[in-house]
Design a protein around this motif. Structure first.
Motif, PDB file in Angstrom:
ATOM      1  N   ALA A   1       0.832  -1.198   0.000  1.00  0.00           N
ATOM      2  CA  ALA A   1       0.000   0.000   0.000  1.00  0.00           C
ATOM      3  C   ALA A   1       0.867   1.248   0.000  1.00  0.00           C
ATOM      4  CB  ALA A   1      -0.904   0.002   1.222  1.00  0.00           C
ATOM      5  N   ARG A   2       0.218   2.346  -0.220  1.00  0.00           N
ATOM      6  CA  ARG A   2       0.926   3.617  -0.229  1.00  0.00           C
ATOM      7  C   ARG A   2       0.274   4.535   0.791  1.00  0.00           C
ATOM      8  NH1 ARG A   2       0.516   8.159  -3.688  1.00  0.00           N
ATOM      9  NH2 ARG A   2      -1.274   7.131  -4.605  1.00  0.00           N
ATOM     10  N   LEU A   3       1.074   5.165   1.623  1.00  0.00           N
ATOM     11  CA  LEU A   3       0.531   6.082   2.624  1.00  0.00           C
ATOM     12  C   LEU A   3       0.222   7.419   1.960  1.00  0.00           C
ATOM     13  CD1 LEU A   3       2.947   5.385   5.594  1.00  0.00           C
ATOM     14  CD2 LEU A   3       0.764   4.322   5.048  1.00  0.00           C
ATOM     15  N   PRO A   4      -0.616   8.227   2.626  1.00  0.00           N
ATOM     16  CA  PRO A   4      -0.975   9.517   2.027  1.00  0.00           C
ATOM     17  C   PRO A   4       0.263  10.366   1.698  1.00  0.00           C
ATOM     18  CG  PRO A   4      -2.332   9.063   3.949  1.00  0.00           C
ATOM     19  CD  PRO A   4      -1.326   7.973   3.886  1.00  0.00           C
ATOM     20  N   ASP A   5       1.351  10.219   2.435  1.00  0.00           N
ATOM     21  CA  ASP A   5       2.543  11.024   2.140  1.00  0.00           C
ATOM     22  C   ASP A   5       3.382  10.408   1.025  1.00  0.00           C
ATOM     23  OD1 ASP A   5       3.978   8.893   3.147  1.00  0.00           O
ATOM     24  OD2 ASP A   5       5.035  10.034   4.671  1.00  0.00           O
ATOM     25  N   GLY A   6       2.895   9.305   0.432  1.00  0.00           N
ATOM     26  CA  GLY A   6       3.604   8.707  -0.698  1.00  0.00           C
ATOM     27  C   GLY A   6       4.531   7.570  -0.293  1.00  0.00           C
ATOM     28  N   SER A   7       4.728   7.369   1.001  1.00  0.00           N
ATOM     29  CA  SER A   7       5.594   6.266   1.430  1.00  0.00           C
ATOM     30  C   SER A   7       4.955   4.929   1.053  1.00  0.00           C
ATOM     31  CB  SER A   7       5.800   6.304   2.943  1.00  0.00           C
ATOM     32  OG  SER A   7       6.412   7.500   3.315  1.00  0.00           O
ATOM     33  N   ARG A   8       5.818   3.947   0.832  1.00  0.00           N
ATOM     34  CA  ARG A   8       5.313   2.645   0.421  1.00  0.00           C
ATOM     35  C   ARG A   8       5.373   1.677   1.587  1.00  0.00           C
ATOM     36  NH1 ARG A   8       8.259   0.961  -4.995  1.00  0.00           N
ATOM     37  NH2 ARG A   8       8.952  -0.728  -3.697  1.00  0.00           N
ATOM     38  N   VAL A   9       4.328   0.897   1.744  1.00  0.00           N
ATOM     39  CA  VAL A   9       4.273  -0.034   2.863  1.00  0.00           C
ATOM     40  C   VAL A   9       3.982  -1.426   2.344  1.00  0.00           C
ATOM     41  CG1 VAL A   9       3.004  -0.665   4.930  1.00  0.00           C
ATOM     42  CG2 VAL A   9       3.335   1.722   4.382  1.00  0.00           C
ATOM     43  N   ASN A  10       4.756  -2.374   2.804  1.00  0.00           N
ATOM     44  CA  ASN A  10       4.435  -3.757   2.502  1.00  0.00           C
ATOM     45  C   ASN A  10       4.379  -4.511   3.819  1.00  0.00           C
ATOM     46  OD1 ASN A  10       5.412  -6.730   2.000  1.00  0.00           O
ATOM     47  ND2 ASN A  10       4.470  -5.984   0.117  1.00  0.00           N
TER      48      ASN A  10
ATOM     49  N   VAL B   1       2.176  10.404 -20.204  1.00  0.00           N
ATOM     50  CA  VAL B   1       1.275   9.630 -19.346  1.00  0.00           C
ATOM     51  C   VAL B   1       2.137   8.706 -18.502  1.00  0.00           C
ATOM     52  CG1 VAL B   1      -0.609   7.954 -19.242  1.00  0.00           C
ATOM     53  CG2 VAL B   1      -0.624   9.720 -21.001  1.00  0.00           C
ATOM     54  N   THR B   2       1.976   8.739 -17.183  1.00  0.00           N
ATOM     55  CA  THR B   2       2.734   7.820 -16.331  1.00  0.00           C
ATOM     56  C   THR B   2       1.807   6.734 -15.791  1.00  0.00           C
ATOM     57  OG1 THR B   2       2.366   8.997 -14.243  1.00  0.00           O
ATOM     58  CG2 THR B   2       4.234   9.710 -15.573  1.00  0.00           C
ATOM     59  N   ILE B   3       2.357   5.531 -15.684  1.00  0.00           N
ATOM     60  CA  ILE B   3       1.586   4.385 -15.207  1.00  0.00           C
ATOM     61  C   ILE B   3       2.391   3.700 -14.113  1.00  0.00           C
ATOM     62  CG2 ILE B   3       0.720   2.101 -15.873  1.00  0.00           C
ATOM     63  CD1 ILE B   3       0.358   3.403 -18.715  1.00  0.00           C
ATOM     64  N   GLU B   4       1.806   3.612 -12.939  1.00  0.00           N
ATOM     65  CA  GLU B   4       2.540   3.018 -11.817  1.00  0.00           C
ATOM     66  C   GLU B   4       1.608   2.187 -10.951  1.00  0.00           C
ATOM     67  OE1 GLU B   4       5.539   5.932  -9.966  1.00  0.00           O
ATOM     68  OE2 GLU B   4       3.927   7.165 -10.718  1.00  0.00           O
ATOM     69  N   ASP B   5       2.212   1.262 -10.219  1.00  0.00           N
ATOM     70  CA  ASP B   5       1.428   0.500  -9.253  1.00  0.00           C
ATOM     71  C   ASP B   5       1.171   1.356  -8.025  1.00  0.00           C
ATOM     72  OD1 ASP B   5       1.099  -1.847 -10.661  1.00  0.00           O
ATOM     73  OD2 ASP B   5       3.096  -2.556 -10.121  1.00  0.00           O
ATOM     74  N   ALA B   6       2.162   2.123  -7.649  1.00  0.00           N
ATOM     75  CA  ALA B   6       1.988   3.071  -6.540  1.00  0.00           C
ATOM     76  C   ALA B   6       2.701   4.331  -7.008  1.00  0.00           C
ATOM     77  CB  ALA B   6       2.631   2.531  -5.281  1.00  0.00           C
ATOM     78  N   ALA B   7       1.954   5.396  -7.177  1.00  0.00           N
ATOM     79  CA  ALA B   7       2.534   6.599  -7.787  1.00  0.00           C
ATOM     80  C   ALA B   7       3.707   7.123  -6.965  1.00  0.00           C
ATOM     81  CB  ALA B   7       1.460   7.667  -7.929  1.00  0.00           C
ATOM     82  N   GLU B   8       4.911   6.919  -7.479  1.00  0.00           N
ATOM     83  CA  GLU B   8       6.120   7.369  -6.791  1.00  0.00           C
ATOM     84  C   GLU B   8       6.798   8.495  -7.557  1.00  0.00           C
ATOM     85  OE1 GLU B   8       8.675   4.030  -4.848  1.00  0.00           O
ATOM     86  OE2 GLU B   8       7.954   3.270  -6.753  1.00  0.00           O
ATOM     87  N   LEU B   9       6.582   8.515  -8.859  1.00  0.00           N
ATOM     88  CA  LEU B   9       7.272   9.515  -9.675  1.00  0.00           C
ATOM     89  C   LEU B   9       6.726  10.894  -9.365  1.00  0.00           C
ATOM     90  CD1 LEU B   9       7.218   7.660 -13.113  1.00  0.00           C
ATOM     91  CD2 LEU B   9       9.181   7.963 -11.595  1.00  0.00           C
TER      92      LEU B   9
END
Ligand SMILES: Nc1ncnc2c1ncn2[C@@H]1O[C@H](COP(=O)(O)OP(=O)(O)OP(=O)(O)O)[C@@H](O)[C@H]1O
Ligand SMILES: [Mg+2]
Length: 405
Positions: free
Chosen positions: A152-161, A241-249
């Motif tokens: 998942a991705r936190l509201p601040d953009g951090s990624r959590v597994n 157009v960007t495509i991501e599983d969790a928007a990091e860019l």
């Protein structure tokens, strides 16, 4: 022993864990009995309330805990109540990039590229799971025996597994990759020795000239960071157009449409895959398509996009070197149902991908561009690849092959 060491030792003792659990229980009782709405309070007010309660408890129980230890206890109790328990301070610490929890007593952080164990512990598995659930709750994601794995991705953009027993054999695991407040710039990468100025200039020129390229590297080697940097150089007149599983860019670009895939819901439905999104992106009249990471059947659509007028498209791929990257693409294409022969596939790959940038995390923790490699075409059935730059770890040598070409 210094005061800090003493308090660290105190925090790690079993006694302390028991104490913390009882303080937590006392606080919960107080809050419930008095019907306090502490979540609406200011941070200061919560802090004062907790400290006061902890002081009183320590006095009442005649606990052998000094002033400083009481404050440590109060801080931990507050974190337990409001935040993410034992790892709250790591989450707040800006020098920490990654937090890795492997069960209740093995916690590691990465600072400046170096992973090291930290003296942090949870009471038990249930405690770790409680914290994970608190992290996931606001995201509407759940974690239990039937869904033992969450990305998942936190509201601040951090990624959590997170992954928990019975799938994780040694207790619940949590990894957090914190989102940098400001992405690493070209200057940062130069300063960290991740790239040289000539390499940087060359990549800049290739991006502007609409080269199709792939950033290749292992886990955490800095692929996304480099892709982000390269994307910055796309001329502003172009539509991305960007495509991501969790928007990091995070492109500082006036004309970018960001798309994010969606995992299936609890009924296993309504997933939106990267392939769906690449296909859709092609109808959105983009100049370039940027896919965060190619790891499934979207590979075919991406190759096709690169071959059909979306020059300058970019992506990343998990592979240890450039040759492996090509094999991985072949493998993914095979899984995706590619039904031509190997030579045609090589031809397609050769026509689609023009440049590979290989990044790596060195044993020192430093991330580095190891090679910038051009795909020079097809010789017989094999792809010909030519290094433009190469870094040799042995001897710390930067090789530039442009003059030789
Ligand atoms: N050149 C660099 N110097 C220092 N730190 C870096 C560098 N590149 C990336 N990092 C840091 O390393 C971590 C991993 O970076 P990044 O997400 O770019 O890697 P990745 O290869 O995309 O990882 P994954 O395999 O998980 O997708 C991040 O915390 C990032 O800030
Ligand atoms: Mg990445």
């Amino acid at each position: 022993m210094s005061v800090t060491e003493q308090s660290e030792r105190f925090r790690l003792s079993d006694q302390y864990q028991t104490l913390k659990a009882s303080v937590h229980a006392v606080l919960i009782t107080q809050i419930e009995e008095r019907n306090l709405d502490i979540y609406s309070w200011s941070a200061d007010k919560v802090e004062r309330f907790v400290l006061e309660q902890v002081r009183r408890y320590v006095l009442e129980q005649r606990l052998p805990v000094n002033q400083r230890e009481t404050e440590v206890l109060a801080r931990d109790a507050r974190n337990e109540l409001m935040g993410f328990g034992p790892i709250q301070h790591l989450i707040e610490d800006d020098s920490v990039n990654d937090i890795v929890v492997n069960g209740p007593t093995n916690v590691f952080v990465e600072r400046a590229g170096k992973l090291s164990a930290v003296p942090v512990r949870f009471n038990n598995d249930a405690h770790v799971i409680r914290v994970i659930q608190r992290i996931l709750a606001p995201l509407g994601r759940r974690l239990d025996e039937s869904t033992p794995m969450v990305d998942a991705r936190l509201p601040d953009g951090s990624r959590v597994n997170a992954i928990i027993p019975p799938i994780a054999l040694d207790g619940p695991c949590l990894s957090i990759r914190k989102f940098r407040k400001s992405p690493l710039s070209a200057d940062d990468l130069l300063k960290y020795g991740s790239i040289t100025q000539p390499e940087l200039d060359y990549l800049h020129m290739r991006v502007q000239k609409r080269t199709n390229l792939i950033v290749v590297g292992g886990t955490g080697s800095g692929k996304t960071t480099f892709l982000n940097l390269l994307s910055q150089w796309v001329p502003h007149g172009e539509r991305i157009v960007t495509i991501e599983d969790a928007a990091e860019l995070r492109l500082q670009h006036p004309h970018v449409v960001r798309l994010e895939t969606r995992p299936p819901n609890l009924e296993g439905e309504r997933a939106v895959s990267a392939r769906d999104l690449v296909r859709n992106a092609l109808r959105m009249r983009p100049d370039r398509i940027i896919v965060g990471e190619v790891r499934g059947d979207e590979v075919l659509d991406m190759l096709q996009a690169m071959n059909t007028g979306h020059d300058g498209s970019m992506t990343t791929l998990h592979a240890n070197n450039v040759r492996d990257a090509i094999h991985r693409i072949e493998l993914l294409a095979g899984f995706a149902g590619y039904n031509g022969n190997e030579t045609t596939l090589h031809g397609q790959i050769g026509a689609a991908i023009q440049l590979l940038v290989q990044v790596s995390r060195l044993p020192s923790g430093q991330r580095r561009v190891m090679s910038i490699t051009e795909v020079a075409g097809l010789q017989g059935r094999e792809l010909v690849m030519r290094d433009v730059f190469r870094y040799e770890v042995d001897g710390d040598r930067h090789l530039d092959f442009r003059a030789a070409a």
